[in-house]
Design an enzyme around this catalytic site. Structure first.
Site, PDB file in Angstrom:
ATOM      1  N   ASP A  66      55.478  47.536  40.581  1.00  0.00           N
ATOM      2  CA  ASP A  66      55.631  47.459  42.037  1.00  0.00           C
ATOM      3  C   ASP A  66      56.748  46.506  42.431  1.00  0.00           C
ATOM      4  O   ASP A  66      57.252  45.740  41.610  1.00  0.00           O
ATOM      5  CB  ASP A  66      54.303  47.053  42.705  1.00  0.00           C
ATOM      6  CG  ASP A  66      53.557  45.963  41.939  1.00  0.00           C
ATOM      7  OD1 ASP A  66      54.190  45.254  41.133  1.00  0.00           O
ATOM      8  OD2 ASP A  66      52.337  45.823  42.138  1.00  0.00           O
ATOM      9  N   ASN A 135      40.606  41.745  45.294  1.00  0.00           N
ATOM     10  CA  ASN A 135      39.905  42.836  45.995  1.00  0.00           C
ATOM     11  C   ASN A 135      39.789  44.092  45.129  1.00  0.00           C
ATOM     12  O   ASN A 135      39.434  45.157  45.629  1.00  0.00           O
ATOM     13  CB  ASN A 135      40.602  43.164  47.323  1.00  0.00           C
ATOM     14  CG  ASN A 135      42.023  43.688  47.126  1.00  0.00           C
ATOM     15  OD1 ASN A 135      42.444  43.931  45.999  1.00  0.00           O
ATOM     16  ND2 ASN A 135      42.743  43.870  48.222  1.00  0.00           N
ATOM     17  N   HIS A 137      42.318  45.539  43.512  1.00  0.00           N
ATOM     18  CA  HIS A 137      43.509  46.400  43.438  1.00  0.00           C
ATOM     19  C   HIS A 137      44.147  46.358  42.054  1.00  0.00           C
ATOM     20  O   HIS A 137      44.026  45.368  41.329  1.00  0.00           O
ATOM     21  CB  HIS A 137      44.529  46.076  44.548  1.00  0.00           C
ATOM     22  CG  HIS A 137      45.289  44.789  44.411  1.00  0.00           C
ATOM     23  ND1 HIS A 137      45.669  44.030  45.500  1.00  0.00           N
ATOM     24  CD2 HIS A 137      45.770  44.108  43.337  1.00  0.00           C
ATOM     25  CE1 HIS A 137      46.353  42.974  45.092  1.00  0.00           C
ATOM     26  NE2 HIS A 137      46.414  42.999  43.791  1.00  0.00           N
ATOM     27  N   GLU A 142      45.734  49.213  47.125  1.00  0.00           N
ATOM     28  CA  GLU A 142      44.685  48.447  47.791  1.00  0.00           C
ATOM     29  C   GLU A 142      43.414  49.298  47.935  1.00  0.00           C
ATOM     30  O   GLU A 142      43.469  50.521  47.795  1.00  0.00           O
ATOM     31  CB  GLU A 142      45.185  48.025  49.184  1.00  0.00           C
ATOM     32  CG  GLU A 142      46.407  47.112  49.165  1.00  0.00           C
ATOM     33  CD  GLU A 142      46.096  45.655  48.800  1.00  0.00           C
ATOM     34  OE1 GLU A 142      45.246  45.414  47.935  1.00  0.00           O
ATOM     35  OE2 GLU A 142      46.728  44.767  49.404  1.00  0.00           O
TER      36      GLU A 142
HETATM   37  C1  F6R Z   1      51.602  42.617  40.185  1.00  0.00           C
HETATM   38  C2  F6R Z   1      50.509  43.480  40.615  1.00  0.00           C
HETATM   39  C3  F6R Z   1      49.223  42.944  41.129  1.00  0.00           C
HETATM   40  C4  F6R Z   1      48.705  41.714  40.380  1.00  0.00           C
HETATM   41  C5  F6R Z   1      47.391  41.233  40.999  1.00  0.00           C
HETATM   42  C6  F6R Z   1      46.888  39.964  40.339  1.00  0.00           C
HETATM   43  O1  F6R Z   1      52.714  43.377  39.722  1.00  0.00           O
HETATM   44  O2  F6R Z   1      50.687  44.649  40.570  1.00  0.00           O
HETATM   45  O3  F6R Z   1      48.265  43.956  41.093  1.00  0.00           O
HETATM   46  O4  F6R Z   1      48.508  42.037  39.036  1.00  0.00           O
HETATM   47  O5  F6R Z   1      47.556  41.014  42.365  1.00  0.00           O
HETATM   48  O6  F6R Z   1      47.778  38.912  40.635  1.00  0.00           O
HETATM   49  P1  F6R Z   1      47.565  37.460  40.010  1.00  0.00           P
HETATM   50  O7  F6R Z   1      47.813  37.567  38.554  1.00  0.00           O
HETATM   51  O8  F6R Z   1      48.616  36.610  40.710  1.00  0.00           O
HETATM   52  O9  F6R Z   1      46.171  37.050  40.338  1.00  0.00           O
END
Ligand code: F6R
Length: 254
Positions: A66, A135, A137, A142
């Site tokens: 992403d 959450n 995702h 989301e």
């Molecule tokens: C990042 C991504 C997100 C993160 C997720 C966890 O490329 O796609 O899904 O993997 O938000 O983020 P952290 O590791 O910061 O808790």
């Protein structure tokens, strides 16, 4: 879903680094799906250490999950900048083999379609690295994302923006939009390797592994993937009802 619970974050991270390094070392022209976020920072440190010890990424192709929409090219919080600073600038990867969605295209919807087509052309992705949002995702899919979704523009939920604002000088600077691989795009990877660490991931981890498949927790879609490995530290595994069973499966070598 294969669940590995390690004693602490360092051991869980090491496990993920070993899995990726083994694939890159043993196969030519590997296609890796990569993730960003706080959880992944020590993973890239580990891969850089593996490179310094002799591992080459010269034949590796990468696709990041992403990218934020609307941050200028070279913005320090763009995922492209994160990846350059934390990984690509420190290894021998061929820059022409690096791919992220183009978050500053004037037409992000068209950029998303192009990215999906590019993955189809170079894919399938051999190993998709994933983190898990608080959450539930995966990537920026989301809650309520279609389980059949493809790469597209997504609006971030307020909680995701709040969590990610820790990387920005001011919370208002956190983008509202992203281009993200879809859930169906992710499910086409040959293997999925998800790393989740810390007590604030315990609830989404329990949902993802043991909850009903639901768009309300996009990580549950991985229950339909035939080769997903979830690597956790003890804190992230505390909500699991069947933790003893997952340990027994690991000990059995299956
Ligand atoms: C990042 C991504 C997100 C993160 C997720 C966890 O490329 O796609 O899904 O993997 O938000 O983020 P952290 O590791 O910061 O808790």
């Amino acid at each position: 879903m294969h669940v590995s619970i390690r004693p602490d974050a360092a051991a869980a991270t090491k496990e993920v680094v070993i899995q990726i390094a083994a694939l890159v070392a043993n196969r030519a022209n590997v296609v890796l799906g990569l993730a960003t976020g706080g959880t992944m920072e020590p993973v890239y440190d580990g891969l850089i250490a593996a490179h310094r010890a002799g591992l080459s990424f010269a034949g590796t192709t990468t696709f990041n999950l992403d990218e934020y929409v609307g941050l200028g090219a070279g913005h320090p919080n763009a995922y492209r900048s994160y990846m350059q600073a934390r990984f690509f600038d420190h290894v021998d990867i061929d820059p022409t083999r690096i791919h992220l969605p183009d978050g500053h295209d004037a037409d992000p919807a068209a950029a998303a379609l192009r990215y999906e087509a590019l993955i189809a052309r170079h894919g399938p992705i051999d190993l998709q690295l994933l983190g898990l949002g608080r959450n539930g995702h995966i990537a920026f899919n989301e809650p309520t994302s279609s389980l059949g979704s493809r790469t597209r523009v997504k609006l971030l939920m307020p909680g995701t923006r709040a969590a990610n604002s820790r990387f920005f000088d001011h919370p208002d600077q956190t983008p509202r939009l992203s281009i993200t691989m879809g859930i169906a795009t992710i499910l086409e990877a040959r293997k999925v390797l998800l790393l989740a660490l810390g007590a604030d991931k315990a609830e989404p981890v329990a949902q993802m592994v043991e909850g009903p498949i639901s768009a309300l927790c996009p990580g549950t879609a991985l229950q339909m993937h035939p080769a997903t490995r979830v690597v956790l530290d003890m804190a992230a595994g505390t909500g699991l009802i069947h933790a003893e069973y997952y340990r027994a499966v690991e000990e059995s070598g299956l």
